[in-house]
Design an enzyme around this catalytic site. Structure first.
Site, PDB file in Angstrom:
ATOM      1  N   THR A 132       0.838  -1.200   0.000  1.00  0.00           N
ATOM      2  CA  THR A 132       0.000   0.000   0.000  1.00  0.00           C
ATOM      3  C   THR A 132       0.875   1.253   0.000  1.00  0.00           C
ATOM      4  O   THR A 132       2.065   1.191   0.296  1.00  0.00           O
ATOM      5  CB  THR A 132      -0.906   0.049   1.253  1.00  0.00           C
ATOM      6  N   ASP A 133       0.273   2.383  -0.354  1.00  0.00           N
ATOM      7  CA  ASP A 133       0.982   3.655  -0.272  1.00  0.00           C
ATOM      8  C   ASP A 133       0.193   4.606   0.620  1.00  0.00           C
ATOM      9  O   ASP A 133      -0.820   4.237   1.209  1.00  0.00           O
ATOM     10  CB  ASP A 133       1.213   4.255  -1.670  1.00  0.00           C
TER      11      ASP A 133
END
Lengths: 147, 147, 147, 147
Positions: free
Chosen positions: B16-17
């Site tokens: 994820t970011d």
């Protein structure tokens, strides 16, 4: 009015794979490096917290054509060109050039389409017009640069 | 004759970011997960060391259309379909489905074109026919699956 | 009361580097895979949104000793053991075993110390006691397992 | 004689996770950035192909203590210091400083121990003395810098 930006990266060891070349997924990270540098060059950040409404730029399309591999410690120029400008979206063309050979060589070419979104009253993100202060600073690159 | 393969992954935190969703470059890693699982399902490895000549499958084109985000711990099915089979190259279509909602939803669709290469006498890699033992096991998926 | 968890991963192509082995930074991603699986095995997610106060588990220390390399398609077992349990922090020991050889071999050993944090009234994150419902389910592994 | 090297990086979007901060595994990639810059500053590459025998520097130990998070677009200085020099191995200390605040702040501190290996006659890699031309250029940093 800006239509292009150039970023330079040196290939890192952790970006290579067991084939000895840059893993193909990393070209999409490189595109983002140039995109965010382009934003900064205009006085903005891709994380636009200083706007009234939280904003984001999710990707709707990404692609890349690979011609030659990049290797550890190669110096690569990522040349971003604005290829399309709509009210709620932008498209970029990216030319990847290996700079550390006898002459610069285009090793890959990619593109990205991003949509401007803001948080709605109900908390959900939805497509929204690109803020004028930002839109006014960018324009589509001339056809000869996009060729 | 095989024309498809399904891999399942659970989204990892490190994928994820800061936007809270899977970084768009990781969809290209997910494609590769399915591609390599497809090879294994046919009794091969993408690293074909048991062939007389060292062989590889560099990517010449990759693309992805993003419809909905994937989030941490989502379960995603990566459905690979052979979309084109030439003497020296293969193309795959990938349908990404989020499986942990009320009903499976297609969240993205991608494609990949890979070329079969072998090491030449001069040490350089060059495009080469797909080995018959492998080519004989794969076929293009029916049109209705590719729609 | 749980004190351990085992996760299995198959090494992906994109996790290798040009030395032909898993890049050393990826062992820290593998640790997290086991940690989050451990949370799920207890009915929790590391992203504890169902608690009244948003909570997180930042890392304060991480380390790893590498004995043997892991390669593409190796099957690795990540064995998490709770090595310390304090009111606001947890420490884990990780034993990495390569499973696809003649006999399982420990290829690396790592550890991680994480702190439980919650968002304070002023918006900042600060260390906080581990929620009782979670803390009650975990215990330190027996000494012989930690050896 | 060199005992230190400083590299600067700007945190990339793809290096953050859903907690909004740099994923802890990326500090180990950052260490490597400084290590390889250190090699280049001495006229070498970590990929020593110009030596008679192929050589590598596998990691045997890596660790990091995290004090404060790094966020998107933060500028981080990675200060490498040689902390130990043996005939076949080197240890580095790394101080991570966030540079874009009012004053530089140390946000993390790590270390790495690497072993020099070469390919033996039987094709296997084994620990070997650090080549003299390289060893002669490096020395352990003074105690006050390592504090």
């Amino acid at each position: 009015m800006a239509c292009e930006f150039k970023a330079i990266r040196r290939v890192e060891f952790s970006e290579t794979d067991m084939a000895g070349i840059v893993h193909y997924s990393n070209f999409f990270r490189y595109m983002e490096t140039a995109e965010h540098g382009f934003f900064r060059s205009l006085g903005f950040s891709v994380v636009m917290e200083h706007f009234e409404t939280p904003m984001g730029w999710p990707r709707v399309h990404a692609e890349c054509d690979y011609r030659q591999p990049l290797r550890f410690e190669d110096e690569v120029e990522i040349h971003l060109l604005v290829s399309e400008k709509k009210s709620k979206s932008l498209s970029y063309l990216f030319k990847f050039r290996k700079m550390n050979g006898p002459t610069p060589v285009e090793v890959a070419r990619g593109s990205l389409t991003v949509v401007c979104v803001t948080r709605q009253a109900d908390g959900k993100m939805a497509a929204a017009p690109i803020p004028k202060v930002f839109a006014d600073k960018i324009e589509v690159a001339p056809a000869e640069l996009l060729a």
